[in-house]
Design a protein around this motif. Sequence first.
Motif, PDB file in Angstrom:
ATOM      1  N   ASP A   1       2.785  12.104 -13.702  1.00 63.96           N
ATOM      2  CA  ASP A   1       2.167  11.271 -12.821  1.00 63.96           C
ATOM      3  C   ASP A   1       0.884  10.414 -13.557  1.00 63.96           C
ATOM      4  OD1 ASP A   1       2.829  10.360 -10.154  1.00 63.96           O
ATOM      5  OD2 ASP A   1       0.698  10.902  -9.592  1.00 63.96           O
TER       6      ASP A   1
ATOM      7  N   THR B   1      -0.182   9.933  -2.995  1.00 67.96           N
ATOM      8  CA  THR B   1      -0.213   9.361  -1.623  1.00 67.96           C
ATOM      9  C   THR B   1       0.684  10.553  -0.748  1.00 67.96           C
ATOM     10  OG1 THR B   1       1.665   8.218  -1.836  1.00 67.96           O
ATOM     11  CG2 THR B   1      -0.422   7.010  -2.149  1.00 67.96           C
ATOM     12  N   ALA B   2       1.398  11.328  -1.329  1.00 66.43           N
ATOM     13  CA  ALA B   2       2.105  12.283  -0.597  1.00 66.43           C
ATOM     14  C   ALA B   2       1.191  13.557  -0.009  1.00 66.43           C
ATOM     15  CB  ALA B   2       3.451  12.842  -1.021  1.00 66.43           C
TER      16      ALA B   2
ATOM     17  N   ASP C   1      -1.758   4.065  -5.085  1.00 62.73           N
ATOM     18  CA  ASP C   1      -1.690   5.186  -5.956  1.00 62.73           C
ATOM     19  C   ASP C   1      -0.144   5.551  -6.223  1.00 62.73           C
ATOM     20  OD1 ASP C   1      -2.585   7.290  -7.692  1.00 62.73           O
ATOM     21  OD2 ASP C   1      -4.240   7.634  -6.328  1.00 62.73           O
ATOM     22  N   THR C   2       0.233   6.417  -7.029  1.00 66.66           N
ATOM     23  CA  THR C   2       1.646   7.078  -7.161  1.00 66.66           C
ATOM     24  C   THR C   2       2.026   7.724  -6.173  1.00 66.66           C
ATOM     25  OG1 THR C   2       0.746   8.855  -8.310  1.00 66.66           O
ATOM     26  CG2 THR C   2       1.277   6.994  -9.724  1.00 66.66           C
ATOM     27  N   GLU C   3       3.438   7.777  -5.792  1.00 65.84           N
ATOM     28  CA  GLU C   3       3.927   8.553  -4.555  1.00 65.84           C
ATOM     29  C   GLU C   3       3.458   9.952  -4.616  1.00 65.84           C
ATOM     30  OE1 GLU C   3       6.146   6.994  -6.805  1.00 65.84           O
ATOM     31  OE2 GLU C   3       6.322   5.101  -5.688  1.00 65.84           O
TER      32      GLU C   3
ATOM     33  N   PRO D   1       2.471   0.359  -5.684  1.00 65.50           N
ATOM     34  CA  PRO D   1       2.727  -0.011  -4.583  1.00 65.50           C
ATOM     35  C   PRO D   1       1.721  -1.399  -4.361  1.00 65.50           C
ATOM     36  CG  PRO D   1       2.795   2.151  -4.345  1.00 65.50           C
ATOM     37  CD  PRO D   1       2.253   1.774  -5.628  1.00 65.50           C
TER      38      PRO D   1
END
Length: 50
Positions: A3, A39-40, A34-36, A13
Amino acid sequence: MTDNPRFFAEPLPGHTEPLGHPGGATDTGPIEADTELVTAHLTPPIDDSD
């Protein structure tokens, strides 16, 4: 961890271009994306208005 490189190599995004190698946060300022993976794991803000 894959990541971390993705943060710089792929468009985040809301962005059309990857961040690349900016040389530090001072040159870019806040990115507000930020990357998925990250953010998850974010937690929603706590509403303490009660």
